[in-house]
Design an enzyme around this catalytic site. Structure first.
Site, PDB file in Angstrom:
ATOM      1  N   HIS A 130      -0.941   4.339  -0.091  1.00 56.86           N
ATOM      2  CA  HIS A 130      -0.821   5.741   0.325  1.00 56.86           C
ATOM      3  C   HIS A 130       0.161   5.817   1.492  1.00 56.86           C
ATOM      4  O   HIS A 130      -0.194   6.162   2.617  1.00 56.86           O
ATOM      5  CB  HIS A 130      -2.188   6.281   0.737  1.00 56.86           C
ATOM      6  CG  HIS A 130      -2.296   7.776   0.673  1.00 56.86           C
ATOM      7  ND1 HIS A 130      -1.205   8.588   0.450  1.00 56.86           N
ATOM      8  CD2 HIS A 130      -3.367   8.615   0.824  1.00 56.86           C
ATOM      9  CE1 HIS A 130      -1.604   9.862   0.450  1.00 56.86           C
ATOM     10  NE2 HIS A 130      -2.891   9.901   0.675  1.00 56.86           N
ATOM     11  N   GLN A 133       0.622   9.142   3.756  1.00 55.13           N
ATOM     12  CA  GLN A 133      -0.472   9.382   4.688  1.00 55.13           C
ATOM     13  C   GLN A 133      -0.368   8.467   5.899  1.00 55.13           C
ATOM     14  O   GLN A 133      -0.579   8.891   7.039  1.00 55.13           O
ATOM     15  CB  GLN A 133      -1.821   9.182   4.002  1.00 55.13           C
ATOM     16  CG  GLN A 133      -3.021   9.393   4.912  1.00 55.13           C
ATOM     17  CD  GLN A 133      -3.116  10.813   5.439  1.00 55.13           C
ATOM     18  OE1 GLN A 133      -3.169  11.762   4.654  1.00 55.13           O
ATOM     19  NE2 GLN A 133      -3.117  10.980   6.750  1.00 55.13           N
ATOM     20  N   CYS A 265      -8.036  10.732   6.907  1.00 56.75           N
ATOM     21  CA  CYS A 265      -7.025  11.341   6.038  1.00 56.75           C
ATOM     22  C   CYS A 265      -7.545  12.560   5.283  1.00 56.75           C
ATOM     23  O   CYS A 265      -6.749  13.295   4.697  1.00 56.75           O
ATOM     24  CB  CYS A 265      -6.454  10.297   5.083  1.00 56.75           C
ATOM     25  SG  CYS A 265      -7.653   9.577   3.945  1.00 56.75           S
TER      26      CYS A 265
END
Length: 307
Positions: A130, A133, A265
């Site tokens: 990810h 993020q 997140c």
């Protein structure tokens, strides 16, 4: 030569800092109504095989703010949903648009898309990584701490895509990292090896422990994520038992530095991986982190599409 962002390892320290610096600039300009049509006339295709709130809205709004056009592409509407090879989809879309963001399950699918595409590919999330993020997390940490070098990050929870991207990203920019992960939910061995390699080369501390209290001692930043990531919902009850003791709460935070910040997140499951008390205490930082997805992804788009 085109560049993709498929995993955190794709970015050097200097490239990460370049993205963060541009994100800071774009954030300032947006807040002060300074237009930045840096992608005027460009089109971004956004392929979604996983549901999303933050990823879809931030990429869509960001592309619009840069003067470009975001094109939402659900897998249900594309021929890949009917069995067309991802390689053929890549070749076709490369002739229509200027970049692709894909949010899917398998890292291999993103890699295959990039291999056959002549336009930049951005990983919006896979089961392994990810990166967008984590770049937003790094931006938020630097905003709050003014530096990155030498800070200690503690990650508490599942050895998922966030843990793996954080491990690489934090070490790449000179931060120490301690991860508290239950043994049966460990990050992949390749990431452990990569962590060891980067930390040794840069004289940084990297450790994986099974005791969250040990991980957060003197931490500048404490990060957590849901215990059952998307696609793992059927394991939720089992995971709640396995992650007993891995909650970020007031007692755990007493072991971190007094001015430590907490990041998540989102979406958050209050009273599971984090208490409502701690989430609300650090809500300004957590939701600034969510906002920073917009700014950092705009920077990524400009760097990759404009090369």
């Amino acid at each position: 030569m085109k560049k993709d962002l498929l995993k955190m390892e794709d970015l050097s320290k200097d490239e990460i800092l370049d993205i963060l610096n541009l994100a800071d600039q774009l954030k300032y300009e947006l807040k002060h109504n300074i237009k930045h049509n840096l992608l005027d006339g460009k089109t971004l295709g956004m392929i979604f095989e996983k549901a999303s709130t933050r990823t879809r809205v931030s990429f869509e709004a960001g592309m619009y703010q840069l003067g470009g056009y975001p094109l939402f592409l659900s897998s249900n509407d594309l021929q890949i949903g009917r069995g067309e090879p991802i390689e053929d989809t890549a070749r076709v879309l490369s002739r229509y648009i200027n970049g692709i963001m894909i949010r899917t399950f398998e890292q291999g699918e993103v890699e295959a898309l990039a291999k056959c595409s002549s336009i930049p590919i951005i990983n919006g999330l896979t089961d392994d990584e990810h990166p967008c993020q984590v770049l937003a997390d790094l931006m938020t940490i630097r905003e709050n701490k003014n530096i990155l070098d030498g800070l200690k990050v503690a990650y508490i929870g599942d050895g998922n895509n966030m843990a793996q991207s954080l491990l690489v990203g934090c070490l790449q920019v000179g931060m120490n990292i301690s991860l508290a992960i239950p043994n049966n939910y460990m990050i992949k061995e390749d990431y452990i090896n990569k962590g060891n390699e980067i930390s040794k080369a840069n004289n940084l501390k990297f450790e994986i422990v099974d005791d969250p209290k040990k991980a957060v001692i003197y931490a500048d930043v404490v990060i957590t994520d849901v215990w059952a990531s998307m696609g793992k919902e059927d394991e939720a009850k089992e995971r709640i038992k396995a992650f007993n003791g891995y909650q970020v709460n007031a007692e755990l935070m007493t072991l971190a530095k007094e001015d430590a910040i907490v990041l998540h997140c989102l979406p958050a499951h209050r009273e599971e991986e984090i208490t409502a008390e701690i989430l609300e205490k650090h809500a300004d930082t957590i939701f600034e982190e969510a906002e920073n997805r917009l700014h950092v992804q705009k920077a990524i788009l400009v760097k990759l599409i404009n090369n």
